[in-house]
Design a protein around this motif. Sequence first.
Motif, PDB file in Angstrom:
ATOM      1  N   LEU A 178       0.823  -1.212   0.000  1.00 37.64           N
ATOM      2  CA  LEU A 178       0.000   0.000   0.000  1.00 37.64           C
ATOM      3  C   LEU A 178       0.856   1.261   0.000  1.00 37.64           C
ATOM      4  O   LEU A 178       0.487   2.276  -0.604  1.00 37.64           O
ATOM      5  N   CYS A 179       2.003   1.191   0.688  1.00 35.71           N
ATOM      6  CA  CYS A 179       2.906   2.350   0.708  1.00 35.71           C
ATOM      7  C   CYS A 179       3.410   2.694  -0.692  1.00 35.71           C
ATOM      8  O   CYS A 179       3.686   3.867  -0.989  1.00 35.71           O
ATOM      9  N   SER A 180       3.540   1.690  -1.521  1.00 35.41           N
ATOM     10  CA  SER A 180       4.033   1.938  -2.880  1.00 35.41           C
ATOM     11  C   SER A 180       2.945   2.453  -3.817  1.00 35.41           C
ATOM     12  O   SER A 180       3.251   3.001  -4.878  1.00 35.41           O
ATOM     13  N   SER A 181       1.671   2.280  -3.431  1.00 34.46           N
ATOM     14  CA  SER A 181       0.581   2.702  -4.314  1.00 34.46           C
ATOM     15  C   SER A 181      -0.193   3.909  -3.798  1.00 34.46           C
ATOM     16  O   SER A 181      -0.911   4.550  -4.574  1.00 34.46           O
ATOM     17  N   LEU A 182      -0.069   4.218  -2.505  1.00 30.74           N
ATOM     18  CA  LEU A 182      -0.796   5.344  -1.911  1.00 30.74           C
ATOM     19  C   LEU A 182       0.191   6.358  -1.339  1.00 30.74           C
ATOM     20  O   LEU A 182       1.303   6.000  -0.951  1.00 30.74           O
ATOM     21  N   PHE A 184       0.730   8.205   1.623  1.00 34.30           N
ATOM     22  CA  PHE A 184       0.336   8.359   3.016  1.00 34.30           C
ATOM     23  C   PHE A 184       0.826   9.679   3.613  1.00 34.30           C
ATOM     24  O   PHE A 184       0.295  10.121   4.631  1.00 34.30           O
ATOM     25  N   LEU A 185       1.815  10.305   3.014  1.00 32.59           N
ATOM     26  CA  LEU A 185       2.359  11.539   3.583  1.00 32.59           C
ATOM     27  C   LEU A 185       1.528  12.764   3.209  1.00 32.59           C
ATOM     28  O   LEU A 185       1.277  13.638   4.055  1.00 32.59           O
ATOM     29  N   MET A 186       1.085  12.834   1.977  1.00 32.94           N
ATOM     30  CA  MET A 186       0.447  14.055   1.488  1.00 32.94           C
ATOM     31  C   MET A 186      -1.073  13.928   1.351  1.00 32.94           C
ATOM     32  O   MET A 186      -1.776  14.930   1.445  1.00 32.94           O
ATOM     33  N   ASP A 187      -1.587  12.754   1.136  1.00 35.66           N
ATOM     34  CA  ASP A 187      -3.018  12.565   0.919  1.00 35.66           C
ATOM     35  C   ASP A 187      -3.696  12.312   2.265  1.00 35.66           C
ATOM     36  O   ASP A 187      -3.603  11.225   2.835  1.00 35.66           O
ATOM     37  N   SER A 188      -4.404  13.296   2.783  1.00 34.59           N
ATOM     38  CA  SER A 188      -5.031  13.154   4.101  1.00 34.59           C
ATOM     39  C   SER A 188      -6.165  12.133   4.101  1.00 34.59           C
ATOM     40  O   SER A 188      -6.524  11.604   5.160  1.00 34.59           O
ATOM     41  N   TYR A 189      -6.725  11.839   2.946  1.00 37.35           N
ATOM     42  CA  TYR A 189      -7.792  10.834   2.877  1.00 37.35           C
ATOM     43  C   TYR A 189      -7.289   9.448   3.285  1.00 37.35           C
ATOM     44  O   TYR A 189      -8.073   8.601   3.730  1.00 37.35           O
ATOM     45  N   THR A 190      -5.988   9.191   3.151  1.00 33.43           N
ATOM     46  CA  THR A 190      -5.424   7.876   3.471  1.00 33.43           C
ATOM     47  C   THR A 190      -4.940   7.768   4.915  1.00 33.43           C
ATOM     48  O   THR A 190      -4.515   6.690   5.333  1.00 33.43           O
ATOM     49  N   TRP A 191      -5.004   8.834   5.685  1.00 30.43           N
ATOM     50  CA  TRP A 191      -4.456   8.791   7.048  1.00 30.43           C
ATOM     51  C   TRP A 191      -5.196   7.814   7.967  1.00 30.43           C
ATOM     52  O   TRP A 191      -4.542   7.125   8.769  1.00 30.43           O
ATOM     53  N   PRO A 192      -6.537   7.720   7.901  1.00 30.22           N
ATOM     54  CA  PRO A 192      -7.188   6.684   8.718  1.00 30.22           C
ATOM     55  C   PRO A 192      -6.714   5.274   8.370  1.00 30.22           C
ATOM     56  O   PRO A 192      -6.544   4.427   9.262  1.00 30.22           O
ATOM     57  N   LEU A 193      -6.493   5.022   7.085  1.00 27.58           N
ATOM     58  CA  LEU A 193      -5.971   3.712   6.681  1.00 27.58           C
ATOM     59  C   LEU A 193      -4.564   3.500   7.223  1.00 27.58           C
ATOM     60  O   LEU A 193      -4.203   2.381   7.637  1.00 27.58           O
ATOM     61  N   LEU A 194      -3.743   4.543   7.249  1.00 33.68           N
ATOM     62  CA  LEU A 194      -2.394   4.431   7.799  1.00 33.68           C
ATOM     63  C   LEU A 194      -2.439   4.021   9.268  1.00 33.68           C
ATOM     64  O   LEU A 194      -1.686   3.127   9.694  1.00 33.68           O
ATOM     65  N   THR A 405      -6.557  11.798  13.359  1.00 34.61           N
ATOM     66  CA  THR A 405      -6.081  10.452  12.998  1.00 34.61           C
ATOM     67  C   THR A 405      -4.781  10.121  13.743  1.00 34.61           C
ATOM     68  O   THR A 405      -4.800   9.408  14.744  1.00 34.61           O
ATOM     69  N   MET A 406      -3.661  10.653  13.283  1.00 38.29           N
ATOM     70  CA  MET A 406      -2.380  10.365  13.923  1.00 38.29           C
ATOM     71  C   MET A 406      -2.304  10.967  15.322  1.00 38.29           C
ATOM     72  O   MET A 406      -1.706  10.379  16.235  1.00 38.29           O
ATOM     73  N   GLY A 407      -2.933  12.143  15.511  1.00 37.64           N
ATOM     74  CA  GLY A 407      -2.939  12.738  16.847  1.00 37.64           C
ATOM     75  C   GLY A 407      -3.696  11.881  17.835  1.00 37.64           C
ATOM     76  O   GLY A 407      -3.265  11.691  18.982  1.00 37.64           O
ATOM     77  N   VAL A 408      -4.843  11.345  17.420  1.00 36.35           N
ATOM     78  CA  VAL A 408      -5.619  10.460  18.294  1.00 36.35           C
ATOM     79  C   VAL A 408      -4.844   9.178  18.581  1.00 36.35           C
ATOM     80  O   VAL A 408      -4.879   8.659  19.707  1.00 36.35           O
ATOM     81  N   LEU A 409      -4.131   8.667  17.588  1.00 32.34           N
ATOM     82  CA  LEU A 409      -3.332   7.458  17.804  1.00 32.34           C
ATOM     83  C   LEU A 409      -2.253   7.690  18.856  1.00 32.34           C
ATOM     84  O   LEU A 409      -2.076   6.879  19.776  1.00 32.34           O
TER      85      LEU A 409
END
Length: 442
Positions: A178-182, A184-194, A405-409
């Motif tokens: 998934l890291c190679s196809s999405l 995760f750094l710039m697209d905030s829509y993928t942060w919950p998946l991260l 997302t990351m803050g809650v984690l």
Amino acid sequence: MLVRAAEVISRFSPDNCNSSDPKLATSHLQLARANDLIDQIKLKVFPVWRGAGEGHGWGWAQCVRWEAREGGLSRGLECPLWCVLCRGGKERLKQACQRGRGVLCLPADMLSLRLPQLFDIHQVPKVFREDGIMSGYRHPRSSALDCILSSFQMTNETVNIWTHFLPTWYFLWRFSMLCSSLDFLMDSYTWPLLVYMLLICLYPFTSSCAHVFSTMSAEARHICYFFDYGALSLYSLGCAITYGSYAMPDYWINSWLHQHFVTIGVGNSLFCTSMSCYSRFVELQFPHKSKILRTAAFVAPFLFDSFPLFYRLLSCCWGSCSPSEALASHSYHLFFAFLTCFLFASHLPERLAPGRFDYIGHSHQLFHVCAVVGTHFQMEAVLTDMASRKDWLTSHSSLPSFPGTMGVLVLGVLLNLGIIGIFSAGLPQTPRQSTSAHLHQE
């Protein structure tokens, strides 16, 4: 052949040239031949370094080899044989072995490693016992090395270890893909998946480590499972973050529940860790109460996280939605989740036949397998919902934020570590010799 050669050397050695045997004293020809034989033959003990390159390096095929000088015959033994054929041979043998161990960087203790001893249920303290498991217990004061070695030995914990350790690498592999196809750094829509992918890699690995090192002491056993419970409660928080972002029913978007779904998930995570850790304090005195508390600690977050899925499935049953691949995967996930809960609470099949499933087939192993399979279907469902509903979700609700997302984690990790620290500090300190004395008494 080798024994005869040894006899020849000992018989015609320089130390025996003054023997009273008249044959040895008078036969100068035989003595000269014997000296020449000693001068020509040398003892070579493997391992021997032959230099770098093809066909060189360290050789272990033969232990003893007779080699003559140029033009002579060479004979060898194809099996390991420890023997001394001439003066100083024993010292040469010891030096060769020490030189081999030094180059291979093997500690001396490696040559005397033994698999840990196993015990029956009546030989270990009560805190280490499991319902229906009668044998295959490790020493309750195992060293860290013994714990690691026991993961390669058939005990009643071996399958528990590997049924979560191997899936960890599977989820890591899926995460890397998934890291190679999405982005995760710039697209905030993928942060919950991260967040979700990080936690489904964490909880099986933590569980595997807990099962490996849980027999170092009674205190270590409690602490190992405290971390195991904490990882599972964080996994429930990851599910709340992911479901709140991708799996919410259309009619619930921007509702009060949608806006506070993650906040309630944080509270459920703290409740799960606190209740499950507390259950270990009453386990010995009230085992049934402990089981109920621990089961409720995990069922409550699961039911809350899955509430949107129940609504979507019921809506499809009533005909108000069209079946999709995501809902099919969600259904498989829910089925394996209920099966996992049943196996955890029932202790079947070992309760029906104590001792028959000590090593393979008891409920904890089965619930590990069901949990991992259920997580796989959950991951597939989340990925399908994320891809298929992206346009609709981004147009009808705000994008996930970094604090949400990351803050809650990070907040969940810190709070759970604090709870684990509090319960670990409250563990009763038992004398270090108590468990060992218990083994001797039994």
